[in-house]
Motif scaffolding. Structure first.
Motif, short mmCIF file in Angstrom:
data_model
loop_
_atom_site.label_atom_id
_atom_site.label_comp_id
_atom_site.label_asym_id
_atom_site.label_seq_id
_atom_site.Cartn_x
_atom_site.Cartn_y
_atom_site.Cartn_z
N THR A 48 15.24 6.24 -6.64
CA THR A 48 16.03 5.06 -7.03
C THR A 48 15.23 4.17 -7.99
O THR A 48 15.71 3.13 -8.41
CB THR A 48 16.43 4.24 -5.79
N GLY A 49 14.00 4.59 -8.29
CA GLY A 49 13.18 3.85 -9.24
C GLY A 49 12.26 2.83 -8.61
O GLY A 49 11.54 2.13 -9.33
N ASP A 50 12.26 2.72 -7.29
CA ASP A 50 11.36 1.77 -6.63
C ASP A 50 9.92 2.29 -6.70
O ASP A 50 9.68 3.48 -6.53
CB ASP A 50 11.76 1.54 -5.17
N VAL A 51 9.01 1.37 -6.93
CA VAL A 51 7.61 1.75 -7.12
C VAL A 51 6.75 1.12 -6.03
O VAL A 51 6.88 -0.07 -5.73
CB VAL A 51 7.09 1.29 -8.50
N GLN A 52 5.89 1.93 -5.44
CA GLN A 52 4.96 1.42 -4.43
C GLN A 52 3.55 1.81 -4.87
O GLN A 52 3.30 2.96 -5.20
CB GLN A 52 5.29 2.07 -3.09
N ILE A 53 2.67 0.82 -4.89
CA ILE A 53 1.30 1.08 -5.33
C ILE A 53 0.35 0.90 -4.14
O ILE A 53 0.41 -0.11 -3.44
CB ILE A 53 0.89 0.12 -6.46
N THR A 54 -0.48 1.89 -3.92
CA THR A 54 -1.46 1.84 -2.83
C THR A 54 -2.84 2.13 -3.40
O THR A 54 -2.96 2.97 -4.29
CB THR A 54 -1.13 2.92 -1.76
N THR A 55 -3.83 1.44 -2.90
CA THR A 55 -5.18 1.73 -3.39
C THR A 55 -6.08 2.13 -2.23
O THR A 55 -5.83 1.75 -1.08
CB THR A 55 -5.80 0.48 -4.07
N SER A 56 -7.11 2.88 -2.54
CA SER A 56 -8.12 3.19 -1.52
C SER A 56 -9.48 3.25 -2.18
O SER A 56 -9.60 3.58 -3.36
CB SER A 56 -7.79 4.50 -0.80
N GLY A 57 -10.48 2.89 -1.42
CA GLY A 57 -11.87 2.95 -1.92
C GLY A 57 -12.32 1.70 -2.66
O GLY A 57 -13.46 1.61 -3.08
N TYR A 58 -11.42 0.74 -2.83
CA TYR A 58 -11.79 -0.50 -3.53
C TYR A 58 -12.26 -1.54 -2.52
O TYR A 58 -11.80 -1.56 -1.38
CB TYR A 58 -10.61 -1.05 -4.33
N GLN A 59 -13.14 -2.42 -2.96
CA GLN A 59 -13.67 -3.48 -2.09
C GLN A 59 -12.90 -4.77 -2.32
O GLN A 59 -12.79 -5.22 -3.46
CB GLN A 59 -15.14 -3.73 -2.41
N GLY A 60 -12.37 -5.35 -1.26
CA GLY A 60 -11.71 -6.67 -1.33
C GLY A 60 -10.67 -6.79 -2.43
O GLY A 60 -9.79 -5.94 -2.54
N SER A 61 -10.81 -7.83 -3.24
CA SER A 61 -9.80 -8.10 -4.28
C SER A 61 -9.96 -7.22 -5.52
O SER A 61 -9.20 -7.33 -6.47
CB SER A 61 -9.86 -9.57 -4.69
N GLU A 62 -10.97 -6.34 -5.50
CA GLU A 62 -11.21 -5.42 -6.62
C GLU A 62 -9.96 -4.58 -6.92
O GLU A 62 -9.67 -4.27 -8.06
CB GLU A 62 -12.37 -4.50 -6.22
N CYS A 63 -9.23 -4.26 -5.86
CA CYS A 63 -8.05 -3.40 -6.03
C CYS A 63 -6.96 -4.12 -6.83
O CYS A 63 -6.27 -3.52 -7.63
CB CYS A 63 -7.51 -2.91 -4.69
N GLN A 64 -6.85 -5.45 -6.61
CA GLN A 64 -5.82 -6.20 -7.35
C GLN A 64 -6.15 -6.24 -8.83
O GLN A 64 -5.25 -6.16 -9.67
CB GLN A 64 -5.70 -7.61 -6.78
N THR A 65 -7.43 -6.33 -9.14
CA THR A 65 -7.86 -6.30 -10.55
C THR A 65 -7.53 -4.94 -11.15
O THR A 65 -7.04 -4.84 -12.27
CB THR A 65 -9.39 -6.56 -10.63
N ALA A 66 -7.78 -3.88 -10.38
CA ALA A 66 -7.56 -2.53 -10.88
C ALA A 66 -6.09 -2.23 -11.15
O ALA A 66 -5.76 -1.46 -12.04
CB ALA A 66 -8.13 -1.52 -9.88
N THR A 67 -5.20 -2.85 -10.38
CA THR A 67 -3.77 -2.53 -10.51
C THR A 67 -2.99 -3.56 -11.33
O THR A 67 -1.81 -3.36 -11.59
CB THR A 67 -3.11 -2.41 -9.12
N LYS A 68 -3.67 -4.63 -11.73
CA LYS A 68 -2.97 -5.72 -12.43
C LYS A 68 -2.22 -5.24 -13.69
O LYS A 68 -1.03 -5.52 -13.86
CB LYS A 68 -4.01 -6.79 -12.82
N ASP A 69 -2.91 -4.51 -14.56
CA ASP A 69 -2.28 -4.03 -15.80
C ASP A 69 -1.17 -3.03 -15.51
O ASP A 69 -0.16 -3.00 -16.21
CB ASP A 69 -3.33 -3.39 -16.71
N LEU A 70 -1.37 -2.24 -14.48
CA LEU A 70 -0.36 -1.25 -14.11
C LEU A 70 0.92 -1.95 -13.65
O LEU A 70 2.03 -1.59 -14.07
CB LEU A 70 -0.90 -0.35 -12.99
N GLU A 71 0.76 -2.97 -12.83
CA GLU A 71 1.92 -3.73 -12.36
C GLU A 71 2.64 -4.41 -13.52
O GLU A 71 3.87 -4.44 -13.57
CB GLU A 71 1.48 -4.77 -11.33
#
Lengths: 62, 145
Positions: A12-35
């Motif tokens: 249906t086009g819904d997107v879910q993003i999951t991260t693993s191996g990142y420390q703390g808020s590092e994952c939000q930085t990594a996915t910011k451009d993708l989002e």
């Protein structure tokens, strides 16, 4: 642990993003451009590991 | 009858839209009108920001190759002034075959676009990708640095 970003796109086009191996808020930085590229209709799901790290961080901050 | 609706997706990369359309069997063409019922009979709300006179007009079209009966999707510059495009289609009677290709509410087109866009963004940043599909039809992209 290897850093990994998992993107699940439903038929249906819904997107879910999951991260693993990142420390703390590092994952939000990594996915910011993708989002940004995908637009606002995404949902972030921290892994159990990330939630545990956040809980530890909160406990230490008290 | 006419039911022109906005396929709710944020299109900010036409190259990815072209690839996404091709992947599900549509072709992207430069055309100023898209096929729909042809007139609004007032039985369905107009897409936000659009007037009756706007319907049927577009910058590009997504169409099913060789199918002259099916309605088409119009690719239109966003009406809110922000960069990017929005997609309109007349989904009455399933767009005479169009819904079979793009899915209900354009879901399969949205999925295909999101996959292309995510890959493009992450490959640009130097990630590697492994693509799989599960039994429920979800596309799973695993990006590693």
């Amino acid at each position: 642990m290897a850093k990994k970003i998992l993107v699940k796109v439903s038929p249906t086009g819904d997107v879910q993003i999951t991260t693993s191996g990142y420390q703390g808020s590092e994952c939000q930085t990594a996915t910011k451009d993708l989002e940004k590229a995908l637009g606002a209709k995404t949902s972030d799901t921290p892994t159990a590991e990330a939630s545990l790290q956040q809980a530890r961080h909160n406990a230490e901050a008290r | 009858m006419s039911h022109v609706a906005d396929i709710e997706m944020e299109v900010n990369d036409l190259g990815c839209l072209k690839e996404a359309a091709k992947a599900i069997g549509l072709e992207f063409v430069e055309k100023s009108t898209y096929k729909w019922f042809g007139r609004s009979v007032g039985d369905y709300p107009l897409p936000k920001g659009f007037t009756e006179a706007d319907l049927g007009k577009c910058k590009y079209v997504l169409q099913i190759p060789g199918n002259s009966k099916a309605y088409e999707i119009g690719v239109i510059e966003r009406k809110d002034g922000k960069p990017g495009y929005q997609l309109l289609w007349d989904f009455w009677n399933k767009g005479y075959g169009l819904e079979d290709v793009v899915g209900k509410d354009g879901g399969l087109l949205k999925q295909s676009y999101a996959v292309m866009r995510a890959k493009k963004e992450m490959l640009r940043k130097g990630y590697r990708v492994n693509t799989t599909k599960d039994q429920a039809g979800n596309v799973l992209l695993a990006f590693t640095e």
